[in-house]
Design a protein around this motif. Sequence first.
Motif, PDB file in Angstrom:
ATOM      1  N   ILE A 203      37.466   5.732  41.086  1.00 35.47           N
ATOM      2  CA  ILE A 203      37.766   6.296  42.400  1.00 35.47           C
ATOM      3  C   ILE A 203      37.629   5.206  43.453  1.00 35.47           C
ATOM      4  N   ASP A 204      38.729   4.946  44.131  1.00 36.92           N
ATOM      5  CA  ASP A 204      38.770   3.936  45.181  1.00 36.92           C
ATOM      6  C   ASP A 204      37.988   4.437  46.401  1.00 36.92           C
ATOM      7  N   VAL A 205      37.144   3.602  46.944  1.00 35.80           N
ATOM      8  CA  VAL A 205      36.372   3.829  48.175  1.00 35.80           C
ATOM      9  C   VAL A 205      35.943   5.290  48.434  1.00 35.80           C
ATOM     10  N   PRO A 206      35.198   5.890  47.498  1.00 38.17           N
ATOM     11  CA  PRO A 206      34.828   7.300  47.686  1.00 38.17           C
ATOM     12  C   PRO A 206      34.010   7.546  48.956  1.00 38.17           C
ATOM     13  N   GLN A 207      33.257   6.507  49.391  1.00 42.52           N
ATOM     14  CA  GLN A 207      32.434   6.705  50.592  1.00 42.52           C
ATOM     15  C   GLN A 207      33.264   6.971  51.834  1.00 42.52           C
ATOM     16  N   ARG A 208      34.544   6.612  51.762  1.00 33.70           N
ATOM     17  CA  ARG A 208      35.415   6.821  52.928  1.00 33.70           C
ATOM     18  C   ARG A 208      35.902   8.249  53.054  1.00 33.70           C
ATOM     19  N   LEU A 209      35.620   9.071  52.038  1.00 33.05           N
ATOM     20  CA  LEU A 209      36.153  10.439  52.065  1.00 33.05           C
ATOM     21  C   LEU A 209      35.409  11.333  53.044  1.00 33.05           C
ATOM     22  N   ALA A 210      34.308  10.848  53.583  1.00 36.66           N
ATOM     23  CA  ALA A 210      33.557  11.679  54.530  1.00 36.66           C
ATOM     24  C   ALA A 210      33.197  10.866  55.761  1.00 36.66           C
ATOM     25  N   LYS A 211      33.892  11.163  56.841  1.00 39.83           N
ATOM     26  CA  LYS A 211      33.642  10.493  58.122  1.00 39.83           C
ATOM     27  C   LYS A 211      32.959  11.456  59.077  1.00 39.83           C
ATOM     28  N   PHE A 215      33.517  12.047  65.278  1.00 38.48           N
ATOM     29  CA  PHE A 215      34.196  10.766  65.537  1.00 38.48           C
ATOM     30  C   PHE A 215      33.404   9.877  66.509  1.00 38.48           C
ATOM     31  N   ARG A 216      32.096   9.818  66.283  1.00 41.00           N
ATOM     32  CA  ARG A 216      31.276   8.990  67.173  1.00 41.00           C
ATOM     33  C   ARG A 216      31.546   7.498  66.954  1.00 41.00           C
ATOM     34  N   ASP A 217      31.388   6.727  68.014  1.00 41.43           N
ATOM     35  CA  ASP A 217      31.566   5.277  67.912  1.00 41.43           C
ATOM     36  C   ASP A 217      30.524   4.677  66.973  1.00 41.43           C
ATOM     37  N   ASN A 218      30.923   3.634  66.265  1.00 38.61           N
ATOM     38  CA  ASN A 218      29.947   2.920  65.427  1.00 38.61           C
ATOM     39  C   ASN A 218      28.995   2.068  66.257  1.00 38.61           C
ATOM     40  N   GLU A 219      29.475   1.597  67.385  1.00 37.45           N
ATOM     41  CA  GLU A 219      28.654   0.776  68.289  1.00 37.45           C
ATOM     42  C   GLU A 219      27.885  -0.302  67.552  1.00 37.45           C
ATOM     43  N   GLY A 220      28.559  -1.018  66.677  1.00 36.19           N
ATOM     44  CA  GLY A 220      27.911  -2.140  65.999  1.00 36.19           C
ATOM     45  C   GLY A 220      27.078  -1.744  64.798  1.00 36.19           C
ATOM     46  N   LEU A 221      26.972  -0.448  64.519  1.00 38.48           N
ATOM     47  CA  LEU A 221      26.235  -0.062  63.325  1.00 38.48           C
ATOM     48  C   LEU A 221      26.958  -0.641  62.122  1.00 38.48           C
ATOM     49  N   ALA A 222      26.200  -1.109  61.149  1.00 36.69           N
ATOM     50  CA  ALA A 222      26.836  -1.710  59.986  1.00 36.69           C
ATOM     51  C   ALA A 222      26.237  -1.151  58.724  1.00 36.69           C
ATOM     52  N   GLN A 223      26.996  -1.269  57.663  1.00 39.86           N
ATOM     53  CA  GLN A 223      26.489  -0.838  56.385  1.00 39.86           C
ATOM     54  C   GLN A 223      25.640  -1.940  55.761  1.00 39.86           C
ATOM     55  N   GLU A 224      25.870  -3.148  56.217  1.00 38.70           N
ATOM     56  CA  GLU A 224      25.156  -4.283  55.654  1.00 38.70           C
ATOM     57  C   GLU A 224      23.652  -4.094  55.854  1.00 38.70           C
ATOM     58  N   PRO A 225      22.858  -4.432  54.819  1.00 38.03           N
ATOM     59  CA  PRO A 225      21.409  -4.319  55.011  1.00 38.03           C
ATOM     60  C   PRO A 225      20.922  -5.506  55.856  1.00 38.03           C
ATOM     61  N   ASP A 226      21.328  -5.517  57.069  1.00 38.50           N
ATOM     62  CA  ASP A 226      21.054  -6.637  57.965  1.00 38.50           C
ATOM     63  C   ASP A 226      20.142  -6.129  59.071  1.00 38.50           C
ATOM     64  N   PRO A 227      18.971  -6.793  59.230  1.00 36.33           N
ATOM     65  CA  PRO A 227      17.988  -6.270  60.189  1.00 36.33           C
ATOM     66  C   PRO A 227      18.501  -6.205  61.632  1.00 36.33           C
ATOM     67  N   ARG A 228      19.574  -6.931  61.907  1.00 37.47           N
ATOM     68  CA  ARG A 228      20.080  -6.869  63.285  1.00 37.47           C
ATOM     69  C   ARG A 228      20.705  -5.504  63.592  1.00 37.47           C
ATOM     70  N   PHE A 229      21.028  -4.776  62.534  1.00 38.08           N
ATOM     71  CA  PHE A 229      21.671  -3.484  62.746  1.00 38.08           C
ATOM     72  C   PHE A 229      20.763  -2.374  62.262  1.00 38.08           C
ATOM     73  N   VAL A 230      20.781  -1.291  62.948  1.00 36.99           N
ATOM     74  CA  VAL A 230      19.969  -0.148  62.540  1.00 36.99           C
ATOM     75  C   VAL A 230      20.926   1.015  62.334  1.00 36.99           C
ATOM     76  N   GLY A 231      20.674   1.783  61.273  1.00 35.15           N
ATOM     77  CA  GLY A 231      21.494   2.975  61.077  1.00 35.15           C
ATOM     78  C   GLY A 231      22.717   2.697  60.241  1.00 35.15           C
ATOM     79  N   ARG A 232      23.570   3.685  60.145  1.00 32.41           N
ATOM     80  CA  ARG A 232      24.769   3.560  59.326  1.00 32.41           C
ATOM     81  C   ARG A 232      25.991   3.830  60.171  1.00 32.41           C
ATOM     82  N   ARG A 233      27.106   3.329  59.687  1.00 31.85           N
ATOM     83  CA  ARG A 233      28.344   3.562  60.415  1.00 31.85           C
ATOM     84  C   ARG A 233      28.760   5.021  60.309  1.00 31.85           C
ATOM     85  N   TYR A 234      29.536   5.436  61.267  1.00 33.22           N
ATOM     86  CA  TYR A 234      30.011   6.825  61.278  1.00 33.22           C
ATOM     87  C   TYR A 234      31.342   7.013  60.551  1.00 33.22           C
ATOM     88  N   ASP A 235      31.986   5.907  60.192  1.00 27.67           N
ATOM     89  CA  ASP A 235      33.327   6.063  59.621  1.00 27.67           C
ATOM     90  C   ASP A 235      33.335   6.202  58.102  1.00 27.67           C
TER      91      ASP A 235
END
Length: 532
Positions: A203-211, A215-235
Amino acid sequence: MTTMTRWWRDAVFYQVYPRSFADSDGDGVGDLPGIIAHLASLAETGFDAIWLSPFYRSPMADFGYDISDHSDVDPVFGTVADLDALLVEAHRLGLRVIIDLVPNHTSAEHPWFRSSRASRQSPHRDWYVWRDGSPDGGPPNDWQSQFPRVGPGWTFDPPTGQWYLHSYLPDQPDLDWDHPEVVEAMSEVMRGWLRRGVDGFRIDVPQRLAKDRLFRDNEGLAQEPDPRFVGRRYDEDQDHVVDRLRAIRAVTDEFPDRVLVGEVYVLDQRRMARYVAGGDRLHLAHDFTFLRVPWDVAAIRAAIEGALEALGPDGWPTWCLGNHDHGRIATRFGTDGRGEARARLIQMLLLTLRGTPFIYQGDELGLPDSVVPPDRVVDIHDRDRVRGPMAWAPPSVAGAGAGFTTGYPWLPLTDQAERLNVETQLADPASMLSLVRQLLRLRRSTPALRQGDLRLLDGPPGVLIYRRALDGDRLTVVLNLGIDDIIVSTPWVPPCGRILLGTTPGREGESVDGALRLSACEGAVVRTDDDR
Ligand code: GLC
């Protein structure tokens, strides 16, 4: 009631990227008859199953991940009859076949999208994600395409004056899985192929099936486990993804013995594990924390432990270190010229862990990234180099196409094809392919490697060590990731044992009496000997 076995727990999968596998008609692009011609060699190598990347009818904006007709084979690859013949031949050889399912988006040329974009009243309008622009005239929110060069994840469509969402190229509009007709249509697509006899889907990109439904802005939220970002993307990866997975699984379970493996590109392993939890979602999930691991014992160990912990005692890991989207193993880990030795260690790792391994075509030869000159670049996301065609025979014998094609290959082959090809490596007991064949044979004949427990040990610096055990059979896998020769002694290695297989040829049968000598980038599987 259908019968269900868990054959996929014992299987080793081989990913075939059809464009680059084998070209039967000289147009420079691989095709289904080309794959059929090499199935026997895959079975003979010891693979149990293949995953076929997309062969559907497609404008090829994303090389087949943009599907314009889900029930047809693109003419460049052959016909539906060829696919049927492929399934018959694979099954005759004992190989299972799973195919790519791309549920998140279609091609912009798909009749559904053509209808959807034609008018706001179209019966297919809501099959895709249409929104008005923001008050300043820009896109509806700040979601970006996964491909940085594309930029915004929205494109304005003048005929109906709204924006449509595309998580990838503008040529790949996202379907709206909140629409029940979309779920039903995709279920019918699945049933069509399951009836034809495919053994399941990647299954191609199953995580994309639920946004996010707001439709809130991501505002720089990233999926990367990078301490500069907190939280998860909304898309992507919203909690209701589980409902989508259940719907997909329910269709799959209408047929016996089918499997679902997700490209779960979620870098938090606990969230990744949700895609395979509960027995009503996917069976397997590619783990990209593991795939993206650096060459470092602590990091590899943490990725393995993280997956095992997240999946829990009843879960089943999937191990994959390469695919058609990521740099080749031999190149990624070989910046200092040790790529080939490391690629051998990686194959030993993949094939001795507890879980289902996936091997990307060409990695069994130790292929490096192809060198792609600027005038031959075709992918927007810098992935051409990992999609260089297979080499089947030395160019000195088979011509410049190295048995891949008699024509001009769509992407350059490796410049090392004279050595890194199937025929040459089959004839060489010290080759990478010979090692992979031995590893596959060992795994098949050793239940402890397939089903045994796995326990990671705290090894000496630079050495990854784990034990596999089942019914009194005790194996120790010792992988020296370092650049120095070492001697690993008890308690890491057994006081009495012998080498079942080493990454260096000819070490099988050597006894290990409390000490194992390993060169730089060398590994061995040791069996504890109870008889002495
Ligand atoms: C997956 C595929 C990749 C494709 C993307 C969009 O990540 O592996 O090749 O570009 O999905 O379908």
